[in-house]
Design a protein around this motif. Structure first.
Motif, PDB file in Angstrom:
ATOM      1  N   ASN A  39       0.774  -0.853  -0.077  1.00  0.00           N
ATOM      2  CA  ASN A  39       0.094   0.124  -0.095  1.00  0.00           C
ATOM      3  C   ASN A  39       0.919   1.333   0.166  1.00  0.00           C
ATOM      4  N   ILE A  40       0.811   2.023  -0.989  1.00  0.00           N
ATOM      5  CA  ILE A  40       1.769   3.022  -1.181  1.00  0.00           C
ATOM      6  C   ILE A  40       1.129   4.612  -1.105  1.00  0.00           C
ATOM      7  N   GLY A  41      -0.239   4.505  -0.525  1.00  0.00           N
ATOM      8  CA  GLY A  41      -0.999   5.488  -0.234  1.00  0.00           C
ATOM      9  C   GLY A  41      -0.551   6.592   0.656  1.00  0.00           C
ATOM     10  N   PRO A  42      -0.700   7.988   0.470  1.00  0.00           N
ATOM     11  CA  PRO A  42      -0.145   8.660   0.991  1.00  0.00           C
ATOM     12  C   PRO A  42      -0.456   8.734   2.929  1.00  0.00           C
ATOM     13  N   ASN A  43      -1.318   7.885   3.097  1.00  0.00           N
ATOM     14  CA  ASN A  43      -1.920   7.885   4.564  1.00  0.00           C
ATOM     15  C   ASN A  43      -1.030   6.716   5.027  1.00  0.00           C
ATOM     16  N   ALA A  44      -0.578   5.778   4.306  1.00  0.00           N
ATOM     17  CA  ALA A  44       0.139   4.890   4.735  1.00  0.00           C
ATOM     18  C   ALA A  44       1.525   4.676   4.793  1.00  0.00           C
ATOM     19  N   VAL A  45       2.218   5.743   4.342  1.00  0.00           N
ATOM     20  CA  VAL A  45       3.782   5.619   4.230  1.00  0.00           C
ATOM     21  C   VAL A  45       4.203   7.049   4.787  1.00  0.00           C
ATOM     22  N   ARG A  46       5.415   7.048   4.884  1.00  0.00           N
ATOM     23  CA  ARG A  46       6.252   8.195   5.264  1.00  0.00           C
ATOM     24  C   ARG A  46       7.550   8.351   4.527  1.00  0.00           C
ATOM     25  N   PHE A 104       7.980   9.350   1.525  1.00  0.00           N
ATOM     26  CA  PHE A 104       7.826   8.694   0.066  1.00  0.00           C
ATOM     27  C   PHE A 104       8.804   9.431  -0.899  1.00  0.00           C
ATOM     28  N   HIS A 105       9.285   8.685  -1.891  1.00  0.00           N
ATOM     29  CA  HIS A 105      10.027   9.373  -2.833  1.00  0.00           C
ATOM     30  C   HIS A 105       9.902   8.321  -3.927  1.00  0.00           C
ATOM     31  N   MET A 106       9.666   9.087  -5.108  1.00  0.00           N
ATOM     32  CA  MET A 106       9.689   8.379  -6.416  1.00  0.00           C
ATOM     33  C   MET A 106      10.338   8.967  -7.567  1.00  0.00           C
ATOM     34  N   ASP A 107      11.224   8.458  -8.275  1.00  0.00           N
ATOM     35  CA  ASP A 107      11.747   9.098  -9.291  1.00  0.00           C
ATOM     36  C   ASP A 107      11.909   7.753 -10.568  1.00  0.00           C
ATOM     37  N   ARG A 108      12.797   8.016 -11.546  1.00  0.00           N
ATOM     38  CA  ARG A 108      12.680   7.218 -12.685  1.00  0.00           C
ATOM     39  C   ARG A 108      13.399   5.860 -12.326  1.00  0.00           C
ATOM     40  N   SER A 109      14.293   5.864 -11.104  1.00  0.00           N
ATOM     41  CA  SER A 109      14.853   4.600 -10.886  1.00  0.00           C
ATOM     42  C   SER A 109      14.203   3.546 -10.027  1.00  0.00           C
ATOM     43  N   ARG A 134      12.170   0.456   6.375  1.00  0.00           N
ATOM     44  CA  ARG A 134      12.502   1.276   5.145  1.00  0.00           C
ATOM     45  C   ARG A 134      12.333   0.345   3.944  1.00  0.00           C
ATOM     46  N   ILE A 135      11.710   0.697   3.037  1.00  0.00           N
ATOM     47  CA  ILE A 135      11.204  -0.024   1.719  1.00  0.00           C
ATOM     48  C   ILE A 135      12.110   0.575   0.511  1.00  0.00           C
ATOM     49  N   TYR A 136      12.744  -0.252  -0.345  1.00  0.00           N
ATOM     50  CA  TYR A 136      12.964   0.364  -1.559  1.00  0.00           C
ATOM     51  C   TYR A 136      12.698  -0.834  -2.720  1.00  0.00           C
ATOM     52  N   VAL A 137      11.988  -0.102  -3.897  1.00  0.00           N
ATOM     53  CA  VAL A 137      11.814  -0.882  -4.995  1.00  0.00           C
ATOM     54  C   VAL A 137      12.226  -0.237  -6.266  1.00  0.00           C
ATOM     55  N   PRO A 138      12.970  -1.022  -6.880  1.00  0.00           N
ATOM     56  CA  PRO A 138      13.507  -0.220  -7.890  1.00  0.00           C
ATOM     57  C   PRO A 138      12.492  -0.556  -9.182  1.00  0.00           C
ATOM     58  N   MET A 139      12.392   0.348 -10.311  1.00  0.00           N
ATOM     59  CA  MET A 139      11.251   0.079 -11.072  1.00  0.00           C
ATOM     60  C   MET A 139      11.315  -1.150 -11.785  1.00  0.00           C
ATOM     61  N   HIS A 140      12.539  -1.655 -11.904  1.00  0.00           N
ATOM     62  CA  HIS A 140      12.244  -2.870 -12.773  1.00  0.00           C
ATOM     63  C   HIS A 140      11.690  -4.281 -11.944  1.00  0.00           C
ATOM     64  N   THR A 177      17.641   8.273  -2.916  1.00  0.00           N
ATOM     65  CA  THR A 177      17.941   9.878  -2.946  1.00  0.00           C
ATOM     66  C   THR A 177      16.774  10.508  -2.441  1.00  0.00           C
ATOM     67  N   ALA A 178      16.849  11.689  -1.732  1.00  0.00           N
ATOM     68  CA  ALA A 178      15.933  12.236  -1.143  1.00  0.00           C
ATOM     69  C   ALA A 178      15.486  13.703  -1.839  1.00  0.00           C
ATOM     70  N   LYS A 179      14.174  13.963  -2.107  1.00  0.00           N
ATOM     71  CA  LYS A 179      14.013  15.185  -2.734  1.00  0.00           C
ATOM     72  C   LYS A 179      14.456  16.387  -1.833  1.00  0.00           C
ATOM     73  N   LYS A 180      15.148  17.392  -2.304  1.00  0.00           N
ATOM     74  CA  LYS A 180      15.438  18.930  -2.020  1.00  0.00           C
ATOM     75  C   LYS A 180      14.376  19.487  -2.351  1.00  0.00           C
ATOM     76  N   GLY A 181      13.895  20.292  -1.500  1.00  0.00           N
ATOM     77  CA  GLY A 181      12.957  21.299  -1.970  1.00  0.00           C
ATOM     78  C   GLY A 181      12.738  22.320  -0.641  1.00  0.00           C
ATOM     79  N   ALA A 182      11.607  23.002  -0.753  1.00  0.00           N
ATOM     80  CA  ALA A 182      10.984  23.956   0.034  1.00  0.00           C
ATOM     81  C   ALA A 182      10.667  23.271   1.402  1.00  0.00           C
ATOM     82  N   HIS A 183      11.136  23.911   2.635  1.00  0.00           N
ATOM     83  CA  HIS A 183      10.799  23.432   4.096  1.00  0.00           C
ATOM     84  C   HIS A 183       9.593  24.377   4.575  1.00  0.00           C
TER      85      HIS A 183
END
Length: 182
Positions: A49-56, A58-63, A77-83, A123-129
């Motif tokens: 379950n990758i719903g916004p209320n089920a995870v913390r 969360f980061h998704m990119d092309r890899s 801690r979960i990591y799932v490569p796209m393949h 990798t974690a997204k860098k953005g506004a805080h």
């Protein structure tokens, strides 16, 4: 040929979440780079379950996709490569997409080059805080708009109106509030 997964999985994820539904991933738990709790693997696959209320975190990119979730009350801690993604489906309707392996399929890394990403380096997204600011009645000093006493209308132009501006008075019930300052 570049795989369609890195492009379609985020699109289906957004589509499912925008409907207010819950996205689930079906993952090949035996694929290289997959980090999932093995106790929950059935027939070589795990459904997440990758719903916004089920995870913390969360980061998704092309890899790949990384996040933290609880399994039997324990954070993992979960990591799932796209393949390794076999399907993304809407839990509520069953609609979604499946992804069989295709001959010659390659997967781009986060920068767009065709290479697998190593799971130990998500990798974690860098953005506004955002930071909560206590409401201390300073709204009057910061707010640049004035009200015409005769008409009760603001001297703000329509271009200044921002639908995301919070209502006056802060976060309500004396709590912190966030405010857009132009």
């Amino acid at each position: 040929m570049l795989s369609k997964r890195p492009y379609l999985v985020p699109a289906f994820y957004d589509w499912i979440v925008d409907q207010g539904h819950v996205p689930h991933l079906v993952v090949n738990a035996g694929a290289d780079g997959v980090m999932v709790p093995t106790a929950f693997v059935e027939d070589g696959h795990i459904q997440l379950n990758i719903g916004p209320n089920a995870v913390r975190d969360f980061h998704m990119d092309r890899s790949g996709i990384s996040f933290e979730a609880r399994f039997a009350g324990q954070p993992e801690r979960i990591y799932v490569p796209m393949h390794a993604i076999r399907a993304i489906v809407d839990r509520d309707t069953g609609q979604g997409a499946t992804f069989p392996d295709e001959p010659g399929e390659t997967f781009p890394d986060a920068e767009g080059a065709s290479a697998p990403m190593h799971p130990e380096k998500p990798t974690a997204k860098k953005g506004a805080h955002l930071r909560a600011v206590p409401d201390n009645g300073a709204d009057q000093a910061i707010d640049e708009t004035t009200t015409n006493e005769k008409t009760g209308r603001s001297d703000r132009s329509p271009d200044d109106d921002d639908p995301d501006d919070p209502p006056p008075g802060g976060g309500g019930k004396g709590g912190p509030s966030l405010r857009v300052i132009k």
